[in-house]
Write an enzyme that holds these catalytic residues in place. Structure first.
Site, PDB file in Angstrom:
ATOM      1  N   ASP A 369       0.822  -1.287   0.036  1.00 32.33           N
ATOM      2  CA  ASP A 369       0.169   0.066   0.101  1.00 32.33           C
ATOM      3  C   ASP A 369       0.956   1.207   0.228  1.00 32.33           C
ATOM      4  O   ASP A 369       1.630   1.411   0.914  1.00 32.33           O
ATOM      5  CB  ASP A 369      -0.989  -0.016   1.311  1.00 32.33           C
ATOM      6  CG  ASP A 369      -1.883   1.004   1.292  1.00 32.33           C
ATOM      7  OD1 ASP A 369      -1.831   2.075   0.648  1.00 32.33           O
ATOM      8  OD2 ASP A 369      -2.899   0.811   1.972  1.00 32.33           O
ATOM      9  N   HIS A 370       1.010   1.905  -0.972  1.00 28.69           N
ATOM     10  CA  HIS A 370       1.776   2.976  -1.068  1.00 28.69           C
ATOM     11  C   HIS A 370       1.354   4.221  -0.189  1.00 28.69           C
ATOM     12  O   HIS A 370       2.275   5.182  -0.297  1.00 28.69           O
ATOM     13  CB  HIS A 370       1.677   3.690  -2.667  1.00 28.69           C
ATOM     14  CG  HIS A 370       2.974   4.197  -3.139  1.00 28.69           C
ATOM     15  ND1 HIS A 370       4.143   4.243  -2.285  1.00 28.69           N
ATOM     16  CD2 HIS A 370       3.224   4.825  -4.175  1.00 28.69           C
ATOM     17  CE1 HIS A 370       5.205   4.883  -3.005  1.00 28.69           C
ATOM     18  NE2 HIS A 370       4.677   5.163  -4.104  1.00 28.69           N
ATOM     19  N   ARG A 371       0.558   4.275   0.383  1.00 25.63           N
ATOM     20  CA  ARG A 371      -0.102   5.184   1.377  1.00 25.63           C
ATOM     21  C   ARG A 371       0.786   4.987   2.442  1.00 25.63           C
ATOM     22  O   ARG A 371       0.921   6.111   3.274  1.00 25.63           O
ATOM     23  CB  ARG A 371      -1.680   5.401   1.677  1.00 25.63           C
ATOM     24  CG  ARG A 371      -2.392   5.686   0.521  1.00 25.63           C
ATOM     25  CD  ARG A 371      -3.921   5.382   0.795  1.00 25.63           C
ATOM     26  NE  ARG A 371      -4.045   3.810   1.035  1.00 25.63           N
ATOM     27  CZ  ARG A 371      -5.357   3.154   1.466  1.00 25.63           C
ATOM     28  NH1 ARG A 371      -6.365   4.161   1.507  1.00 25.63           N
ATOM     29  NH2 ARG A 371      -5.323   2.136   1.771  1.00 25.63           N
TER      30      ARG A 371
END
Length: 397
Positions: A369-371
Protein backbone atom coordinates in the site's frame (compact mmCIF):
# COMPACT_ATOMS: atom_id res chain seq x y z
CA UNK A 1 11.35 49.88 -31.06
CA UNK A 2 9.97 49.16 -27.59
CA UNK A 3 6.89 50.76 -26.10
CA UNK A 4 5.47 50.58 -22.59
CA UNK A 5 1.79 49.76 -22.12
CA UNK A 6 0.04 51.35 -19.14
CA UNK A 7 -3.29 50.93 -17.39
CA UNK A 8 -5.62 53.53 -18.92
CA UNK A 9 -8.04 55.67 -16.94
CA UNK A 10 -10.48 53.04 -15.65
CA UNK A 11 -12.35 55.29 -13.24
CA UNK A 12 -11.14 53.51 -10.12
CA UNK A 13 -7.91 52.74 -8.29
CA UNK A 14 -6.49 49.72 -6.48
CA UNK A 15 -8.05 46.98 -8.57
CA UNK A 16 -6.63 43.47 -8.37
CA UNK A 17 -5.17 41.53 -11.30
CA UNK A 18 -7.05 38.22 -11.53
CA UNK A 19 -5.70 36.98 -14.85
CA UNK A 20 -2.85 37.66 -17.29
CA UNK A 21 -3.97 36.83 -20.82
CA UNK A 22 -0.59 36.91 -22.61
CA UNK A 23 2.94 35.64 -22.06
CA UNK A 24 6.41 36.74 -23.15
CA UNK A 25 6.90 36.10 -26.86
CA UNK A 26 3.19 36.39 -27.76
CA UNK A 27 2.21 38.69 -30.62
CA UNK A 28 -0.68 40.93 -29.61
CA UNK A 29 -2.86 43.23 -31.66
CA UNK A 30 -4.30 46.58 -30.76
CA UNK A 31 -7.44 46.21 -28.59
CA UNK A 32 -6.48 42.66 -27.63
CA UNK A 33 -6.95 41.93 -23.92
CA UNK A 34 -3.77 41.88 -21.82
CA UNK A 35 -4.94 41.51 -18.22
CA UNK A 36 -8.18 41.10 -16.27
CA UNK A 37 -8.72 43.29 -13.19
CA UNK A 38 -11.43 43.18 -10.55
CA UNK A 39 -12.58 45.74 -8.00
CA UNK A 40 -15.37 45.65 -5.42
CA UNK A 41 -18.12 46.07 -7.99
CA UNK A 42 -16.48 45.70 -11.36
CA UNK A 43 -14.45 43.35 -13.53
CA UNK A 44 -12.83 44.40 -16.78
CA UNK A 45 -10.30 43.46 -19.39
CA UNK A 46 -7.47 45.92 -20.09
CA UNK A 47 -6.65 46.00 -23.84
CA UNK A 48 -3.41 46.77 -25.63
CA UNK A 49 -3.00 50.21 -27.20
CA UNK A 50 -0.55 48.96 -29.88
CA UNK A 51 0.47 45.93 -31.94
CA UNK A 52 3.69 44.14 -31.01
CA UNK A 53 5.46 41.21 -29.39
CA UNK A 54 5.47 40.93 -25.59
CA UNK A 55 9.03 41.55 -24.41
CA UNK A 56 8.48 41.67 -20.66
CA UNK A 57 5.58 41.64 -18.20
CA UNK A 58 5.81 43.96 -15.22
CA UNK A 59 2.94 42.55 -13.12
CA UNK A 60 1.70 39.25 -11.72
CA UNK A 61 -1.66 37.84 -10.65
CA UNK A 62 -2.65 39.24 -7.27
CA UNK A 63 -0.99 42.62 -7.73
CA UNK A 64 -3.07 45.76 -7.24
CA UNK A 65 -2.88 48.40 -9.98
CA UNK A 66 -4.29 51.83 -10.73
CA UNK A 67 -4.39 54.27 -13.63
CA UNK A 68 -0.95 54.62 -15.32
CA UNK A 69 0.46 51.44 -13.72
CA UNK A 70 2.93 49.84 -16.13
CA UNK A 71 1.62 46.54 -17.55
CA UNK A 72 4.24 45.31 -20.03
CA UNK A 73 6.71 46.26 -22.75
CA UNK A 74 5.98 45.55 -26.42
CA UNK A 75 8.53 45.24 -29.19
CA UNK A 76 6.95 46.88 -32.23
CA UNK A 77 9.64 45.97 -34.76
CA UNK A 78 9.13 42.22 -35.13
CA UNK A 79 6.05 40.80 -36.82
CA UNK A 80 4.71 37.23 -36.64
CA UNK A 81 4.69 34.96 -39.65
CA UNK A 82 1.40 35.26 -41.54
CA UNK A 83 1.90 32.48 -44.12
CA UNK A 84 2.18 28.86 -43.04
CA UNK A 85 3.53 26.14 -45.32
CA UNK A 86 3.71 23.04 -43.12
CA UNK A 87 1.91 21.30 -40.30
CA UNK A 88 3.96 22.80 -37.48
CA UNK A 89 3.36 26.33 -38.78
CA UNK A 90 -0.38 25.64 -39.00
CA UNK A 91 -0.35 24.45 -35.40
CA UNK A 92 1.46 27.62 -34.31
CA UNK A 93 -1.14 29.77 -36.05
CA UNK A 94 -3.97 27.84 -34.39
CA UNK A 95 -2.37 28.14 -30.95
CA UNK A 96 -2.06 31.91 -31.39
CA UNK A 97 -5.69 32.28 -32.47
CA UNK A 98 -7.27 35.33 -30.87
CA UNK A 99 -10.74 34.98 -29.38
CA UNK A 100 -12.98 37.64 -27.86
CA UNK A 101 -14.55 36.98 -24.47
CA UNK A 102 -15.45 39.05 -21.45
CA UNK A 103 -13.77 38.48 -18.06
CA UNK A 104 -16.98 36.79 -16.87
CA UNK A 105 -16.83 34.30 -19.75
CA UNK A 106 -13.13 33.65 -19.14
CA UNK A 107 -13.77 32.89 -15.46
CA UNK A 108 -16.66 30.60 -16.40
CA UNK A 109 -14.41 28.75 -18.85
CA UNK A 110 -11.63 28.33 -16.28
CA UNK A 111 -14.11 27.08 -13.68
CA UNK A 112 -15.41 24.40 -16.07
CA UNK A 113 -11.98 23.58 -17.54
CA UNK A 114 -13.00 24.67 -21.05
CA UNK A 115 -10.50 25.80 -23.68
CA UNK A 116 -12.02 28.88 -25.32
CA UNK A 117 -9.98 28.31 -28.50
CA UNK A 118 -12.25 25.39 -29.44
CA UNK A 119 -15.51 27.36 -29.08
CA UNK A 120 -16.97 29.35 -31.95
CA UNK A 121 -18.46 32.60 -30.71
CA UNK A 122 -21.93 33.64 -31.83
CA UNK A 123 -21.70 37.26 -30.72
CA UNK A 124 -20.63 40.35 -32.60
CA UNK A 125 -17.17 39.88 -34.18
CA UNK A 126 -17.28 36.22 -33.07
CA UNK A 127 -17.35 37.21 -29.38
CA UNK A 128 -17.92 34.19 -27.15
CA UNK A 129 -21.12 34.46 -25.14
CA UNK A 130 -22.43 32.57 -22.12
CA UNK A 131 -24.87 30.78 -24.43
CA UNK A 132 -21.90 29.42 -26.42
CA UNK A 133 -20.39 27.94 -23.24
CA UNK A 134 -23.72 26.30 -22.32
CA UNK A 135 -24.20 24.94 -25.84
CA UNK A 136 -20.70 23.42 -25.77
CA UNK A 137 -21.36 21.74 -22.40
CA UNK A 138 -24.67 20.36 -23.67
CA UNK A 139 -22.96 18.90 -26.74
CA UNK A 140 -20.41 17.13 -24.54
CA UNK A 141 -23.17 15.71 -22.31
CA UNK A 142 -25.18 14.52 -25.32
CA UNK A 143 -22.12 12.89 -26.86
CA UNK A 144 -21.35 11.08 -23.60
CA UNK A 145 -24.98 10.00 -23.18
CA UNK A 146 -25.13 8.61 -26.72
CA UNK A 147 -21.86 6.76 -26.24
CA UNK A 148 -23.05 5.31 -22.91
CA UNK A 149 -26.33 4.14 -24.46
CA UNK A 150 -24.49 2.43 -27.29
CA UNK A 151 -22.27 0.58 -24.81
CA UNK A 152 -25.25 -0.46 -22.68
CA UNK A 153 -27.15 -1.69 -25.73
CA UNK A 154 -24.10 -3.59 -26.93
CA UNK A 155 -23.55 -5.12 -23.49
CA UNK A 156 -27.23 -6.10 -23.25
CA UNK A 157 -27.05 -7.75 -26.65
CA UNK A 158 -23.98 -9.75 -25.66
CA UNK A 159 -25.44 -10.85 -22.31
CA UNK A 160 -28.77 -11.92 -23.73
CA UNK A 161 -27.62 -13.51 -26.96
CA UNK A 162 -24.26 -15.02 -26.06
CA UNK A 163 -24.24 -15.80 -22.34
CA UNK A 164 -27.72 -16.97 -21.45
CA UNK A 165 -29.75 -17.87 -24.52
CA UNK A 166 -27.18 -20.00 -26.30
CA UNK A 167 -27.54 -23.74 -25.63
CA UNK A 168 -23.78 -24.15 -26.21
CA UNK A 169 -22.84 -22.27 -23.05
CA UNK A 170 -22.57 -23.69 -19.56
CA UNK A 171 -23.21 -21.63 -16.43
CA UNK A 172 -21.04 -22.31 -13.37
CA UNK A 173 -22.37 -20.91 -10.13
CA UNK A 174 -19.68 -19.54 -7.82
CA UNK A 175 -19.34 -21.06 -4.38
CA UNK A 176 -19.76 -18.83 -1.36
CA UNK A 177 -16.01 -18.85 -0.63
CA UNK A 178 -15.22 -17.61 -4.15
CA UNK A 179 -17.94 -14.96 -3.98
CA UNK A 180 -16.65 -13.69 -0.63
CA UNK A 181 -13.04 -13.77 -1.81
CA UNK A 182 -14.00 -11.95 -5.00
CA UNK A 183 -15.70 -9.16 -3.07
CA UNK A 184 -12.66 -8.75 -0.80
CA UNK A 185 -10.25 -8.71 -3.75
CA UNK A 186 -12.39 -6.18 -5.62
CA UNK A 187 -12.58 -3.88 -2.59
CA UNK A 188 -8.85 -4.20 -1.98
CA UNK A 189 -7.89 -3.44 -5.58
CA UNK A 190 -10.20 -0.44 -5.76
CA UNK A 191 -9.39 1.08 -2.37
CA UNK A 192 -5.61 0.51 -2.09
CA UNK A 193 -3.00 2.20 -4.33
CA UNK A 194 -1.05 -0.96 -5.11
CA UNK A 195 2.63 -0.90 -6.03
CA UNK A 196 4.49 -4.13 -6.85
CA UNK A 197 8.27 -4.53 -6.77
CA UNK A 198 10.08 -7.57 -8.12
CA UNK A 199 13.24 -9.12 -6.72
CA UNK A 200 15.45 -12.19 -7.09
CA UNK A 201 16.75 -14.04 -4.01
CA UNK A 202 19.75 -16.35 -4.14
CA UNK A 203 18.57 -19.64 -2.58
CA UNK A 204 21.51 -21.82 -3.71
CA UNK A 205 22.88 -22.51 -0.22
CA UNK A 206 19.59 -22.82 1.59
CA UNK A 207 18.19 -25.21 -1.02
CA UNK A 208 21.27 -27.43 -0.70
CA UNK A 209 20.79 -27.59 3.08
CA UNK A 210 17.05 -28.21 2.75
CA UNK A 211 17.51 -31.13 0.38
CA UNK A 212 20.25 -32.66 2.52
CA UNK A 213 18.01 -32.50 5.60
CA UNK A 214 15.04 -34.04 3.81
CA UNK A 215 17.17 -36.83 2.31
CA UNK A 216 17.88 -38.11 5.83
CA UNK A 217 14.12 -38.43 6.48
CA UNK A 218 14.33 -36.83 9.93
CA UNK A 219 10.62 -35.96 9.82
CA UNK A 220 9.45 -39.31 8.43
CA UNK A 221 6.84 -38.47 5.77
CA UNK A 222 7.09 -34.70 6.32
CA UNK A 223 9.45 -32.42 4.44
CA UNK A 224 10.86 -29.00 5.16
CA UNK A 225 9.76 -26.72 2.33
CA UNK A 226 11.35 -23.53 1.12
CA UNK A 227 8.28 -21.69 2.42
CA UNK A 228 9.36 -22.54 5.99
CA UNK A 229 12.65 -20.67 5.53
CA UNK A 230 10.94 -17.75 3.82
CA UNK A 231 8.41 -17.26 6.60
CA UNK A 232 11.15 -17.37 9.25
CA UNK A 233 13.07 -14.75 7.23
CA UNK A 234 9.90 -12.68 6.84
CA UNK A 235 9.33 -12.57 10.60
CA UNK A 236 12.90 -11.38 11.19
CA UNK A 237 12.59 -8.78 8.42
CA UNK A 238 9.24 -7.46 9.61
CA UNK A 239 10.72 -6.88 13.08
CA UNK A 240 13.24 -4.56 11.43
CA UNK A 241 10.68 -2.99 9.06
CA UNK A 242 7.51 -2.76 11.20
CA UNK A 243 5.42 -0.79 8.68
CA UNK A 244 4.86 -4.07 6.85
CA UNK A 245 3.05 -5.33 9.95
CA UNK A 246 0.48 -2.55 10.13
CA UNK A 247 -2.88 -1.31 8.89
CA UNK A 248 -4.47 2.07 8.23
CA UNK A 249 -7.01 3.47 10.67
CA UNK A 250 -10.61 3.84 9.47
CA UNK A 251 -10.18 7.59 8.93
CA UNK A 252 -6.94 6.90 6.98
CA UNK A 253 -5.05 9.40 9.15
CA UNK A 254 -3.09 6.95 11.34
CA UNK A 255 -1.00 3.81 10.96
CA UNK A 256 -1.67 1.00 13.44
CA UNK A 257 1.46 -1.05 14.15
CA UNK A 258 0.53 -4.62 15.14
CA UNK A 259 2.11 -6.19 18.21
CA UNK A 260 2.15 -9.77 16.87
CA UNK A 261 3.51 -10.91 13.52
CA UNK A 262 0.98 -13.39 12.10
CA UNK A 263 1.72 -14.72 8.62
CA UNK A 264 -1.18 -15.88 6.42
CA UNK A 265 -0.43 -18.49 3.75
CA UNK A 266 -2.64 -18.79 0.66
CA UNK A 267 -3.85 -22.39 0.23
CA UNK A 268 -5.63 -23.59 -2.92
CA UNK A 269 -8.61 -25.86 -2.12
CA UNK A 270 -11.43 -27.38 -4.17
CA UNK A 271 -13.72 -24.64 -2.85
CA UNK A 272 -11.34 -21.77 -3.57
CA UNK A 273 -8.46 -19.95 -1.92
CA UNK A 274 -8.22 -19.95 1.88
CA UNK A 275 -5.69 -18.09 4.03
CA UNK A 276 -4.93 -19.86 7.33
CA UNK A 277 -2.69 -17.88 9.66
CA UNK A 278 0.51 -18.91 11.42
CA UNK A 279 0.52 -17.07 14.72
CA UNK A 280 3.85 -15.73 15.96
CA UNK A 281 3.70 -17.67 19.23
CA UNK A 282 3.63 -20.92 17.20
CA UNK A 283 6.94 -20.21 15.47
CA UNK A 284 9.79 -21.85 17.39
CA UNK A 285 12.10 -23.31 14.75
CA UNK A 286 12.25 -24.11 11.05
CA UNK A 287 11.08 -27.67 11.81
CA UNK A 288 8.15 -26.49 13.94
CA UNK A 289 7.26 -24.02 11.22
CA UNK A 290 7.31 -26.70 8.50
CA UNK A 291 5.00 -28.95 10.55
CA UNK A 292 2.66 -26.04 11.26
CA UNK A 293 2.42 -25.13 7.55
CA UNK A 294 1.62 -28.73 6.61
CA UNK A 295 -1.03 -29.06 9.34
CA UNK A 296 -2.81 -25.83 8.32
CA UNK A 297 -2.71 -26.71 4.61
CA UNK A 298 -4.22 -30.16 5.31
CA UNK A 299 -6.95 -28.63 7.48
CA UNK A 300 -7.76 -26.14 4.72
CA UNK A 301 -8.05 -28.82 2.02
CA UNK A 302 -10.20 -31.03 4.25
CA UNK A 303 -12.43 -28.09 5.23
CA UNK A 304 -11.51 -28.37 8.91
CA UNK A 305 -10.16 -24.88 9.60
CA UNK A 306 -11.47 -23.12 12.69
CA UNK A 307 -12.24 -19.42 12.97
CA UNK A 308 -9.07 -19.01 15.01
CA UNK A 309 -7.04 -20.50 12.14
CA UNK A 310 -8.25 -17.77 9.79
CA UNK A 311 -8.19 -14.57 11.86
CA UNK A 312 -5.62 -12.02 13.09
CA UNK A 313 -3.38 -12.20 10.01
CA UNK A 314 -1.01 -9.23 9.63
CA UNK A 315 0.96 -10.21 6.48
CA UNK A 316 0.21 -12.69 3.66
CA UNK A 317 2.34 -14.96 1.48
CA UNK A 318 1.05 -16.33 -1.83
CA UNK A 319 3.16 -19.21 -3.15
CA UNK A 320 2.99 -20.20 -6.83
CA UNK A 321 6.35 -21.96 -6.68
CA UNK A 322 4.90 -25.29 -7.83
CA UNK A 323 3.64 -23.63 -11.02
CA UNK A 324 5.82 -22.50 -13.91
CA UNK A 325 5.34 -18.82 -13.16
CA UNK A 326 7.92 -16.04 -13.35
CA UNK A 327 6.56 -13.11 -11.29
CA UNK A 328 2.97 -12.03 -10.78
CA UNK A 329 1.12 -9.19 -9.04
CA UNK A 330 -0.51 -10.40 -5.81
CA UNK A 331 -3.43 -8.36 -4.42
CA UNK A 332 -3.17 -7.13 -0.83
CA UNK A 333 -5.42 -8.82 1.72
CA UNK A 334 -7.39 -6.04 3.48
CA UNK A 335 -6.81 -4.57 6.05
CA UNK A 336 -3.15 -5.56 5.67
CA UNK A 337 -0.74 -3.30 3.79
CA UNK A 338 1.47 -5.84 1.97
CA UNK A 339 1.65 -9.31 0.45
CA UNK A 340 4.63 -11.34 -0.84
CA UNK A 341 4.24 -13.46 -3.96
CA UNK A 342 6.61 -16.41 -4.55
CA UNK A 343 7.25 -17.83 -8.02
CA UNK A 344 9.14 -20.84 -9.34
CA UNK A 345 12.92 -20.83 -8.83
CA UNK A 346 15.32 -21.15 -11.77
CA UNK A 347 19.04 -21.43 -12.51
CA UNK A 348 20.69 -18.16 -13.47
CA UNK A 349 24.32 -17.60 -14.52
CA UNK A 350 25.95 -14.99 -12.29
CA UNK A 351 29.32 -13.41 -13.09
CA UNK A 352 31.81 -13.97 -10.28
CA UNK A 353 35.37 -12.71 -10.70
CA UNK A 354 36.34 -14.40 -13.98
CA UNK A 355 33.57 -16.89 -14.66
CA UNK A 356 29.83 -17.34 -14.73
CA UNK A 357 28.60 -19.33 -11.73
CA UNK A 358 25.18 -21.08 -11.74
CA UNK A 359 22.92 -19.76 -9.00
CA UNK A 360 19.47 -20.91 -8.01
CA UNK A 361 17.33 -17.78 -7.72
CA UNK A 362 13.79 -17.29 -6.45
CA UNK A 363 11.60 -14.62 -8.08
CA UNK A 364 9.44 -12.77 -5.54
CA UNK A 365 6.81 -10.06 -5.98
CA UNK A 366 6.08 -7.62 -3.17
CA UNK A 367 2.81 -5.66 -3.42
CA UNK A 368 2.29 -2.89 -0.87
CA UNK A 369 0.00 0.00 0.00
CA UNK A 370 1.76 3.13 -1.24
CA UNK A 371 -0.06 5.27 1.35
CA UNK A 372 1.92 3.48 4.08
CA UNK A 373 5.09 2.22 2.38
CA UNK A 374 7.33 3.95 -0.16
CA UNK A 375 9.64 2.41 -2.74
CA UNK A 376 12.89 2.90 -0.81
CA UNK A 377 11.47 1.27 2.33
CA UNK A 378 10.19 -1.67 0.25
CA UNK A 379 13.52 -2.08 -1.57
CA UNK A 380 15.42 -2.17 1.72
CA UNK A 381 12.94 -4.72 3.06
CA UNK A 382 13.49 -7.02 0.06
CA UNK A 383 17.27 -6.63 0.28
CA UNK A 384 17.17 -7.55 3.98
CA UNK A 385 15.13 -10.70 3.31
CA UNK A 386 17.51 -11.62 0.49
CA UNK A 387 20.51 -11.25 2.81
CA UNK A 388 18.96 -13.53 5.44
CA UNK A 389 18.01 -16.24 2.94
CA UNK A 390 21.41 -16.10 1.23
CA UNK A 391 23.16 -16.73 4.56
CA UNK A 392 21.26 -19.47 6.40
CA UNK A 393 23.14 -18.80 9.64
CA UNK A 394 20.72 -15.94 10.38
CA UNK A 395 17.82 -18.40 10.57
CA UNK A 396 19.15 -20.59 13.36
CA UNK A 397 18.55 -17.97 16.05
Amino acid sequence: MDIKIFVPDIGTNNVEITDILVKIGDYVKKEQGLIVVEGDKTSMEIPSSHDGIVKSIMLKIGDFVKTNSEILILNMKDKPLKITTNFSDEKKTKDNFLFHASPLIRRLARKNNIDLKIIKGSGRKNRILKEDIIAYQDSIKNSYSNHKNKLENYSSTINSNDLYLSDKNKILHLKKIKISAGINLFNSWNSIPHVTQFHEIDITKIERIRKKFNSNNFLNDSKITLLSFLIKALVLSIKKFPLFNSSLSLDKKSIILKKNINIGIVVNTDDGLLIPVIKQNNIKSIIDLALRIKKLANKARSNNLSVNDLNEGTFTVSNLGSISSNYFTPIINLPQVAILGISKSFIKPVWKKRNFVPKLVLPVSLSYDHRVIDGVYASNFLSFISGIISDVSFLIF
